[in-house]
Design an enzyme around this catalytic site. Structure first.
Site, mmCIF file in Angstrom:
data_model
loop_
_atom_site.group_PDB
_atom_site.id
_atom_site.type_symbol
_atom_site.label_atom_id
_atom_site.label_comp_id
_atom_site.label_asym_id
_atom_site.label_seq_id
_atom_site.Cartn_x
_atom_site.Cartn_y
_atom_site.Cartn_z
ATOM 1 N N GLY A 15 44.762 -67.180 3.579
ATOM 2 C CA GLY A 15 43.927 -66.254 2.796
ATOM 3 C C GLY A 15 44.740 -65.380 1.860
ATOM 4 N N ARG A 19 42.065 -57.464 0.310
ATOM 5 C CA ARG A 19 41.794 -56.091 0.738
ATOM 6 C C ARG A 19 43.059 -55.309 1.099
ATOM 7 N NH1 ARG A 19 37.368 -58.141 5.058
ATOM 8 N NH2 ARG A 19 38.649 -60.005 4.824
ATOM 9 N N GLN A 85 46.914 -75.168 2.225
ATOM 10 C CA GLN A 85 45.515 -75.171 1.761
ATOM 11 C C GLN A 85 45.538 -75.010 0.246
ATOM 12 O OE1 GLN A 85 43.278 -71.840 3.236
ATOM 13 N NE2 GLN A 85 41.327 -72.626 2.484
ATOM 14 N N GLY A 90 37.898 -70.450 2.112
ATOM 15 C CA GLY A 90 37.407 -70.029 3.404
ATOM 16 C C GLY A 90 38.106 -70.672 4.597
ATOM 17 N N GLY A 151 32.489 -61.069 12.181
ATOM 18 C CA GLY A 151 31.341 -61.936 12.414
ATOM 19 C C GLY A 151 30.684 -61.523 13.733
ATOM 20 N N ASN A 181 33.189 -61.817 16.784
ATOM 21 C CA ASN A 181 34.111 -62.948 16.826
ATOM 22 C C ASN A 181 35.539 -62.436 16.617
ATOM 23 O OD1 ASN A 181 35.537 -65.316 16.366
ATOM 24 N ND2 ASN A 181 34.734 -65.582 14.280
ATOM 25 N N ASN A 235 42.812 -56.184 7.781
ATOM 26 C CA ASN A 235 42.389 -56.533 6.420
ATOM 27 C C ASN A 235 42.827 -55.502 5.393
ATOM 28 O OD1 ASN A 235 41.029 -58.886 7.295
ATOM 29 N ND2 ASN A 235 39.286 -57.646 7.935
ATOM 30 N N TYR A 374 86.658 -44.678 7.068
ATOM 31 C CA TYR A 374 86.100 -46.010 6.829
ATOM 32 C C TYR A 374 87.033 -47.064 7.415
ATOM 33 C CZ TYR A 374 84.903 -50.412 4.713
ATOM 34 O OH TYR A 374 84.585 -51.734 4.544
ATOM 35 N N TYR A 395 89.527 -54.066 0.143
ATOM 36 C CA TYR A 395 89.038 -54.856 -0.987
ATOM 37 C C TYR A 395 89.936 -54.634 -2.187
ATOM 38 C CZ TYR A 395 85.501 -56.681 -4.256
ATOM 39 O OH TYR A 395 84.826 -57.405 -5.193
HETATM 40 C C1 UD1 Z 1 37.049 -63.814 10.040
HETATM 41 C C2 UD1 Z 1 35.852 -64.516 10.670
HETATM 42 C C3 UD1 Z 1 35.029 -63.470 11.403
HETATM 43 C C4 UD1 Z 1 35.890 -62.785 12.437
HETATM 44 C C5 UD1 Z 1 37.152 -62.201 11.829
HETATM 45 C C6 UD1 Z 1 38.088 -61.743 12.922
HETATM 46 C C7 UD1 Z 1 35.344 -66.383 9.191
HETATM 47 C C8 UD1 Z 1 34.388 -66.914 8.194
HETATM 48 N N1 UD1 Z 1 35.058 -65.159 9.640
HETATM 49 O O1 UD1 Z 1 36.584 -62.896 9.095
HETATM 50 O O2 UD1 Z 1 33.897 -64.068 12.024
HETATM 51 O O3 UD1 Z 1 35.143 -61.737 13.083
HETATM 52 O O4 UD1 Z 1 37.840 -63.212 11.061
HETATM 53 O O5 UD1 Z 1 39.225 -61.117 12.396
HETATM 54 O O6 UD1 Z 1 36.253 -67.074 9.569
HETATM 55 N N2 UD1 Z 1 42.084 -67.929 5.731
HETATM 56 C C9 UD1 Z 1 42.683 -69.045 5.231
HETATM 57 N N3 UD1 Z 1 42.158 -69.615 4.109
HETATM 58 C C10 UD1 Z 1 41.063 -69.104 3.501
HETATM 59 C C11 UD1 Z 1 40.461 -67.973 4.017
HETATM 60 C C12 UD1 Z 1 40.987 -67.405 5.152
HETATM 61 O O7 UD1 Z 1 43.686 -69.520 5.757
HETATM 62 O O8 UD1 Z 1 40.636 -69.707 2.495
HETATM 63 C C13 UD1 Z 1 42.676 -67.305 6.921
HETATM 64 C C14 UD1 Z 1 43.169 -65.910 6.626
HETATM 65 O O9 UD1 Z 1 44.532 -65.949 6.206
HETATM 66 C C15 UD1 Z 1 42.982 -65.217 7.954
HETATM 67 C C16 UD1 Z 1 41.846 -65.956 8.603
HETATM 68 O O10 UD1 Z 1 41.699 -67.187 7.917
HETATM 69 O O11 UD1 Z 1 44.133 -65.339 8.775
HETATM 70 C C17 UD1 Z 1 40.553 -65.168 8.519
HETATM 71 O O12 UD1 Z 1 40.254 -64.901 7.150
HETATM 72 P P1 UD1 Z 1 39.739 -63.485 6.675
HETATM 73 O O13 UD1 Z 1 39.447 -63.566 5.229
HETATM 74 O O14 UD1 Z 1 40.627 -62.391 7.129
HETATM 75 O O15 UD1 Z 1 38.350 -63.434 7.476
HETATM 76 P P2 UD1 Z 1 37.535 -62.193 7.974
HETATM 77 O O16 UD1 Z 1 36.684 -61.714 6.888
HETATM 78 O O17 UD1 Z 1 38.418 -61.206 8.620
HETATM 79 CA CA CA Z 2 40.586 -60.960 8.868
#
Ligand code: UD1
Ligand code: CA
Length: 460
Positions: A15, A19, A85, A90, A151, A181, A235, A374, A395
């Protein structure tokens, strides 16, 4: 308990971390002196999984290289595989792009790279629960006093898992749900693979939510963990500061329980890897970072910074000292305001005082380097006394050279050692000498102009 299946771990670190408002990718931000992802790697390593994979995306190469370079410094010996990725659409896409790795195993434990407070104990509970009940997926949930951003776990009338509703999709009723979650789940790989194909883009950013797969399975279990802190996702910078404080509290409590004296735990910063012996006293505003070991009955006075160093029993580190990649044998004293740069080795009962800098040197047993000195690239013997203001001129503008000093040498104040140079045992050096030639055993070396006292007319 059901026989253990072939389990791998996948950490999602793709991700963008918008934020965080930072140029540094989120998982590389530090708490307790180490990046978020290193804390997760340390805990998952304790589970001895068959494989560990990390998915990167945003600034992929940088994240990958930084992790690779630092694995051993973080104490991670298990091999780690990397996936990339391409489209940051997502957590669902993230896992889909990791399938080449995941498919080599029966089960996958998925964690978010931004939740560093998880512990191996909680993960083990999740794995055991899953293997006992044998659903397609078990999600770790916690009760968050403030569930905003997470979530929400929605259950049916029988109290069984129904679905996860992401923040952007909550209504008044689901928004009020405090069971959330954690972003940590264990999946059976076969049903997960099928479910990922069925995901459709959701929400304002048209993301593929991994969380949508959970409602597609015949059976999804929820394991609720009481310690909600362990699931805290970071975040923002405010959450980073909160996580730092929570992790520090946890680490300091462990040391207090082991018999370390910490005068003010909320102002003492100790890394997760550090080891500290019983009855050692740590004063406030001190940072003990990296793989540092401190023995028993030591005193670490206020405002010291100690990194990747080993300090044996009964040492006294006085205020304001900075110790990097160095070794102190038992009964040493340093500071106040001593700077030990990498590869400084102090043998037993060495005493250094204020405003001294030592680098890549061995100081022999019982030697004293008390004031304003030193010492660089030097091998010093036992019971040497170095007078105030002495300096190794190591040196020459191009290369570094060694100064070798034998046992029982007396170094007068303000001596310069123009390296390479050797001083044999029992020699004495007159104050103010600039030593450019080797000094044989037992002699007195004087290397300065004689004083001349002149009258007002300049006559002797
Ligand atoms: C996510 C969960 C949420 C949970 C929360 C816990 C989803 C849709 N939602 O939300 O239910 O309560 O984590 O902390 O998963 N990432 C990628 N590639 C992407 C997007 C995200 O690798 O394209 C990774 C991020 O680096 C991160 C993790 O997935 O480590 C979660 O992503 P993030 O955007 O932080 O999700 P949250 O909004 O916190
Ligand atoms: Ca997160």
């Amino acid at each position: 308990m059901v026989a253990k299946k072939n389990l791998c771990v996948l950490i999602l670190a793709g991700g963008q971390g918008t934020r965080m408002k930072s140029a540094l990718p989120k998982v590389l931000h530090k708490i307790c002196g180490a990046p978020l992802i290193s804390h997760i790697l340390r805990e998952v390593s304790l589970l001895n999984p068959a494989g560990i994979g990390i998915l990167t995306g945003h600034k992929s190469d940088f994240v990958k290289e930084t992790i690779k370079e630092n694995l051993s410094a973080w104490g991670i010996t298990a091999p780690v595989e990397f996936m990339v990725q391409k489209n940051l659409t997502g957590s669902g896409t993230a896992v889909k792009d990791s399938l080449p790795f995941i498919k080599k195993y029966d089960q996958v434990l998925i964690l978010a790279g931004d939740a560093p407070l998880i512990t191996a104990d909680v993960l083990q509970k999740l794995i055991d629960n899953h293997n006992t009940k044998q659903p397609a997926c078990t999600v770790l949930s916690v009760i968050q006093p403030n569930p905003f951003g997470y979530g929400r776990i929605v259950k049916n009338e029988k109290g069984l898992f129904k679905e996860i509703v992401e923040e952007a999709h909550t209504d008044a009723k689901t928004a009020a749900i405090k069971e959330v979650n954690s972003g940590i789940y264990i999946f059976e790989v076969a049903p997960l693979t099928k479910a990922l194909d069925k995901l459709t883009p959701q929400g304002p950013k048209q993301e593929y939510y991994l969380t949508d797969t959970l409602a597609m399975f015949d059976k999804t279990e929820v394991l609720s963990e009481q310690d909600y802190i362990c699931a805290m996702g970071i975040n923002s910078k405010a959450q980073l500061a909160q996580a730092q404080a929570l992790m520090q509290e946890r680490i300091n409590k462990k040391h207090l329980d082991n018999g370390v004296i910490i005068i003010n735990p909320s102002a003492t910063y100790i890394s997760a890897q550090a080891k500290i012996g019983q009855d050692t006293i740590i004063y406030p505003n001190t940072f003990i970072e990296g793989k540092t070991t401190i023995g028993q009955n030591c005193i670490v006075e206020p405002s010291c910074w100690i990194t990747n160093s080993t300090i044996l029993d009964n040492c006294h580190i006085k205020s304001g000292s900075y110790v990097e990649e160095s070794e102190l044998a038992a009964n040493c004293q340093i500071g106040p305001y001593a700077h030990l740069r990498p590869k400084s080795v102090l043998k037993e009962k060495v005493k250094t005082g204020n405003f001294i800098e030592i680098k890549n040197s061995v100081i022999g047993e019982g030697s004293k380097v008390p004031h304003l000195t030193y010492i660089g690239d030097c091998q010093m013997g036992k019971n040497v006394n170095v007078g105030a203001g002495s300096i190794t001129c190591n040196y020459d503008g191009k290369n570094k050279h060694q100064t070798i000093i034998g046992d029982n040498v007396f170094v007068g104040s303000n001596t310069n050692f123009v390296a390479p140079v050797k001083v044999a045992d029992n020699a004495k050096i007159a104050a103010g000498s600039t030593i450019t030639q080797d000094i044989p055993e037992g002699v007195l070396a004087i290397a300065r102009n004689r004083q001349v006292n002149l009258d007002r007319k300049g006559k002797k």
